[in-house]
Motif scaffolding. Structure first.
Motif, PDB file in Angstrom:
ATOM      1  N   ASN A 143      -7.137   4.488  -3.249  1.00 18.18           N
ATOM      2  CA  ASN A 143      -5.707   4.183  -3.063  1.00 18.18           C
ATOM      3  C   ASN A 143      -4.824   5.073  -3.943  1.00 18.18           C
ATOM      4  O   ASN A 143      -3.646   5.267  -3.673  1.00 18.18           O
ATOM      5  CB  ASN A 143      -5.390   2.726  -3.444  1.00 18.18           C
TER       6      ASN A 143
ATOM      7  N   LYS B  16      -3.564  -6.194  -6.010  1.00 16.68           N
ATOM      8  CA  LYS B  16      -2.346  -5.381  -5.909  1.00 16.68           C
ATOM      9  C   LYS B  16      -1.105  -6.223  -6.203  1.00 16.68           C
ATOM     10  O   LYS B  16      -0.160  -5.769  -6.841  1.00 16.68           O
ATOM     11  CB  LYS B  16      -2.236  -4.789  -4.504  1.00 16.68           C
TER      12      LYS B  16
ATOM     13  N   GLY C 285       0.842  -1.200   0.000  1.00 22.40           N
ATOM     14  CA  GLY C 285       0.000   0.000   0.000  1.00 22.40           C
ATOM     15  C   GLY C 285       0.872   1.242   0.000  1.00 22.40           C
ATOM     16  O   GLY C 285       1.957   1.259  -0.596  1.00 22.40           O
ATOM     17  N   GLY C 286       0.417   2.262   0.710  1.00 24.46           N
ATOM     18  CA  GLY C 286       1.110   3.549   0.703  1.00 24.46           C
ATOM     19  C   GLY C 286       2.568   3.455   1.118  1.00 24.46           C
ATOM     20  O   GLY C 286       3.432   4.104   0.528  1.00 24.46           O
TER      21      GLY C 286
ATOM     22  N   ARG D 286      -2.153   8.014  -3.121  1.00 20.91           N
ATOM     23  CA  ARG D 286      -0.887   7.797  -2.413  1.00 20.91           C
ATOM     24  C   ARG D 286      -0.148   6.526  -2.827  1.00 20.91           C
ATOM     25  O   ARG D 286       1.048   6.417  -2.595  1.00 20.91           O
ATOM     26  CB  ARG D 286      -1.126   7.764  -0.891  1.00 20.91           C
ATOM     27  N   GLN D 287      -0.829   5.583  -3.427  1.00 21.78           N
ATOM     28  CA  GLN D 287      -0.164   4.323  -3.800  1.00 21.78           C
ATOM     29  C   GLN D 287       0.208   4.462  -5.269  1.00 21.78           C
ATOM     30  O   GLN D 287      -0.477   3.962  -6.153  1.00 21.78           O
ATOM     31  CB  GLN D 287      -1.089   3.154  -3.488  1.00 21.78           C
TER      32      GLN D 287
ATOM     33  N   ASP E 156      -1.317  -1.230   7.860  1.00 22.67           N
ATOM     34  CA  ASP E 156      -1.994  -0.091   8.447  1.00 22.67           C
ATOM     35  C   ASP E 156      -2.802  -0.480   9.680  1.00 22.67           C
ATOM     36  O   ASP E 156      -3.789   0.158   9.991  1.00 22.67           O
ATOM     37  CB  ASP E 156      -2.937   0.520   7.397  1.00 22.67           C
ATOM     38  N   ASN E 157      -2.405  -1.572  10.347  1.00 21.99           N
ATOM     39  CA  ASN E 157      -3.244  -1.963  11.495  1.00 21.99           C
ATOM     40  C   ASN E 157      -2.395  -2.572  12.613  1.00 21.99           C
ATOM     41  O   ASN E 157      -1.354  -3.178  12.365  1.00 21.99           O
ATOM     42  CB  ASN E 157      -4.348  -2.934  11.058  1.00 21.99           C
TER      43      ASN E 157
ATOM     44  N   THR F 256      -1.583  -6.558  12.901  1.00 20.81           N
ATOM     45  CA  THR F 256      -0.473  -7.032  12.060  1.00 20.81           C
ATOM     46  C   THR F 256       0.870  -6.584  12.622  1.00 20.81           C
ATOM     47  O   THR F 256       1.853  -7.324  12.587  1.00 20.81           O
ATOM     48  CB  THR F 256      -0.652  -6.563  10.600  1.00 20.81           C
TER      49      THR F 256
ATOM     50  N   GLU G  63       0.396  -9.736   0.309  1.00 19.72           N
ATOM     51  CA  GLU G  63      -0.705  -8.786   0.041  1.00 19.72           C
ATOM     52  C   GLU G  63      -1.865  -9.540  -0.585  1.00 19.72           C
ATOM     53  O   GLU G  63      -1.661 -10.434  -1.407  1.00 19.72           O
ATOM     54  CB  GLU G  63      -0.209  -7.698  -0.916  1.00 19.72           C
TER      55      GLU G  63
ATOM     56  N   ASP H 108      -4.999  -7.544  -1.134  1.00 22.52           N
ATOM     57  CA  ASP H 108      -6.001  -6.506  -1.378  1.00 22.52           C
ATOM     58  C   ASP H 108      -6.111  -6.252  -2.880  1.00 22.52           C
ATOM     59  O   ASP H 108      -5.244  -6.651  -3.651  1.00 22.52           O
ATOM     60  CB  ASP H 108      -5.489  -5.236  -0.670  1.00 22.52           C
TER      61      ASP H 108
ATOM     62  N   LEU I 291      -0.913 -11.558   5.968  1.00 24.22           N
ATOM     63  CA  LEU I 291      -0.106 -12.168   7.014  1.00 24.22           C
ATOM     64  C   LEU I 291      -1.033 -12.451   8.193  1.00 24.22           C
ATOM     65  O   LEU I 291      -1.779 -11.572   8.633  1.00 24.22           O
ATOM     66  CB  LEU I 291       1.009 -11.217   7.440  1.00 24.22           C
TER      67      LEU I 291
HETATM   68  N1  LIG Z   1      -2.018  -8.640   7.583  1.00 23.38           N
HETATM   69  C1  LIG Z   1      -1.702  -8.102   6.414  1.00 23.38           C
HETATM   70  N2  LIG Z   1      -1.002  -8.807   5.512  1.00 23.38           N
HETATM   71  C2  LIG Z   1      -0.667  -8.290   4.301  1.00 23.38           C
HETATM   72  N3  LIG Z   1      -1.025  -7.066   3.912  1.00 23.38           N
HETATM   73  C3  LIG Z   1      -1.740  -6.322   4.775  1.00 23.38           C
HETATM   74  C4  LIG Z   1      -2.103  -6.788   6.070  1.00 23.38           C
HETATM   75  N4  LIG Z   1      -2.797  -5.810   6.692  1.00 23.38           N
HETATM   76  C5  LIG Z   1      -2.868  -4.787   5.824  1.00 23.38           C
HETATM   77  N5  LIG Z   1      -2.236  -5.090   4.677  1.00 23.38           N
HETATM   78  C6  LIG Z   1      -2.079  -4.267   3.469  1.00 23.38           C
HETATM   79  O1  LIG Z   1      -1.321  -3.121   3.787  1.00 23.38           O
HETATM   80  C7  LIG Z   1      -1.680  -2.100   2.879  1.00 23.38           C
HETATM   81  C8  LIG Z   1      -1.820  -0.834   3.662  1.00 23.38           C
HETATM   82  O2  LIG Z   1      -2.014   0.189   2.744  1.00 23.38           O
HETATM   83  P1  LIG Z   1      -2.603   1.588   3.103  1.00 23.38           P
HETATM   84  O3  LIG Z   1      -2.348   1.895   4.526  1.00 23.38           O
HETATM   85  O4  LIG Z   1      -2.039   2.578   2.139  1.00 23.38           O
HETATM   86  O5  LIG Z   1      -4.170   1.469   2.958  1.00 23.38           O
HETATM   87  P2  LIG Z   1      -5.202   0.544   2.139  1.00 23.38           P
HETATM   88  O6  LIG Z   1      -5.607  -0.549   3.062  1.00 23.38           O
HETATM   89  O7  LIG Z   1      -4.658   0.179   0.809  1.00 23.38           O
HETATM   90  O8  LIG Z   1      -6.376   1.553   1.860  1.00 23.38           O
HETATM   91  P3  LIG Z   1      -7.481   2.200   2.788  1.00 23.38           P
HETATM   92  O9  LIG Z   1      -6.981   2.169   4.194  1.00 23.38           O
HETATM   93  O10 LIG Z   1      -7.606   3.583   2.236  1.00 23.38           O
HETATM   94  O11 LIG Z   1      -8.698   1.377   2.572  1.00 23.38           O
HETATM   95  C9  LIG Z   1      -2.954  -2.514   2.175  1.00 23.38           C
HETATM   96  O12 LIG Z   1      -2.678  -2.794   0.827  1.00 23.38           O
HETATM   97  C10 LIG Z   1      -3.409  -3.754   2.944  1.00 23.38           C
HETATM   98  O13 LIG Z   1      -4.046  -4.718   2.134  1.00 23.38           O
END
Ligand SMILES: Nc1ncnc2c1ncn2[C@@H]1O[C@H](COP(=O)(O)OP(=O)(O)OP(=O)(O)O)[C@@H](O)[C@H]1O
Length: 356
Positions: free
Chosen positions: A62, A78, A32-33, A65-66, A122-123, A126, A54, A56, A102
């Motif tokens: 997206n 992706k 992602g970003g 920024r991506q 982004d969480n 993870t 990945e 998503d 993951l």
């Molecule tokens: N457990 C995980 N394993 C692999 N990829 C992950 C995991 N958790 C999040 N991601 C990926 O990390 C990326 C984070 O990207 P980003 O923070 O730019 O936001 P986004 O999820 O693409 O978009 P938005 O938050 O706007 O919906 C995403 O592509 C998401 O799928």
């Protein structure tokens, strides 16, 4: 070597560091970003093996920024898009791609194949999962996080240095976690932090400079300011020997989330939608979505009734509020059945609110 001449000519770097990059393997979690700039620079600079985790798909929100993704990529996985682009960018790189998120089930296996891990997600679930896996497997990980106009960067678990838990001992509760969709992020900020993550990876691999271990860099884009704070290791955080029972991943936005409006749009466009309503039979009989055909498989029967799913098309999962559908997606995800899984944000409640 010609290709890398502009960096090998640096006397602090030289051909030896280039060889180290070639021999190194780096796993980037999330494309992602943050993950995109990390991948593009590590690939350009000659890191020999790059792993990407990945699952998503590219969404319109997206694109600000991506920056690797284009309008033509909307709706595409992706992983596919990123792999094609990186392969054309550097045909010498060896890629190992993991078409999954993951999770507690796969983290140790995947991470064990690499020297360094980059968190581009982004969480919080993870992040803690990556941290704990890296502590268990003794791998350094380069962490980045962004929100609004600000970002953070650090290198954890490097040469016995502090871990993510030394800085943030406990995962914040759901109520305290700002939701990226609501909070927003200025497009260029992940670019800045992602590039800094790539730089830290290079330093970790080559031993050049001083890795940002035991330090947290705080970036404020509005003030164009960079501050560094130090923190120290807590021995009990280095003593992790197994993963937690759960990281609460079903509660975060790891899985593909679709708004009901988008589902309705797909349906109007004539796309056949495999919509599974995971509420109880009673709830379903009382009320079901009037305008999109659905099938009722209650959540507690889902795992026993997977043969009723069409595995050749995406599966959209719905419930009353969006909670059970997230759990359902998580459960199916772990079976690795194949099709892309979507959970419908806000569930039937959202439909009822919108249609009032
Ligand atoms: N457990 C995980 N394993 C692999 N990829 C992950 C995991 N958790 C999040 N991601 C990926 O990390 C990326 C984070 O990207 P980003 O923070 O730019 O936001 P986004 O999820 O693409 O978009 P938005 O938050 O706007 O919906 C995403 O592509 C998401 O799928």
């Amino acid at each position: 070597m010609d290709r890398y001449q502009r960096q090998t000519v640096l006397k602090e770097f030289g051909p030896e560091a280039q060889e180290m990059l070639k021999d190194a393997s780096v796993l980037v979690v999330g494309a992602g970003g943050l993950g995109i700039p990390v991948l593009q620079y590590l690939n350009a600079m000659g890191v020999g093996t790059l792993g990407i985790v990945e699952q998503d798909v590219v969404e319109i929100t997206n694109l600000q920024r991506q920056v690797l993704y284009t309008e033509n990529d909307l709706g595409k996985p992706k992983l596919d898009v990123v792999l094609k682009r990186l392969q054309t960018q550097n045909s010498n790189t060896r890629f190992k791609v993991f078409d999954t998120f993951l999770s507690r089930q796969n983290a140790l296996d995947i991470i064990s194949e690499f020297d360094v891990v980059v968190d581009g997600t982004d969480n919080f679930p993870t992040r803690y999962l990556i941290n704990d896996s890296c502590v268990i497997l003794k791998k350094p990980f380069v962490s980045g996080a962004i929100q609004g106009f600000e970002g953070q960067l650090s290198v954890f678990n490097f040469q016995d240095g502090p871990t993510y838990r030394c800085l943030f001992p406990n995962m914040p509760g759901q109520a305290e976690i700002p939701n990226c969709n609501e909070n927003g992020v200025l497009g260029v900020v992940p670019g800045i932090i992602g590039n800094l993550q790539a730089l830290e990876v290079i330093k970790v691999i080559t031993g050049r400079g001083e890795a940002l271990s035991g330090k947290l860099l705080l970036f404020n884009g509005l003030l164009q300011s960079y501050q560094t704070i130090s923190f120290s290791r807590c021995p009990e955080n280095m003593a992790i020997t197994s993963l937690q029972e759960s990281y609460g991943m079903e509660l975060c936005d790891v899985y593909n989330t679709l708004k009901l409006e988008d589902l309705e749009k797909l349906s109007k466009e004539g796309t056949t939608i495999q919509l599974i309503d995971v509420r109880t039979e009673e709830e379903y009989t009382n009320y079901c979505l009037p305008h999109i055909k659905s099938k009722n498989i209650p959540l507690d029967e889902l795992l026993a009734r997977t043969q009723e799913l069409d595995l050749n098309s995406p599966i959209y999962i719905l419930c009353q509020s969006g909670k059970r559908s997230a759990v359902a997606v998580k459960q199916l995800e772990e079976l690795n059945l194949g099709p892309t899984l979507y959970h419908i944000e806000g569930g039937i409640n959202r439909f009822l609110t919108l249609s009032q």
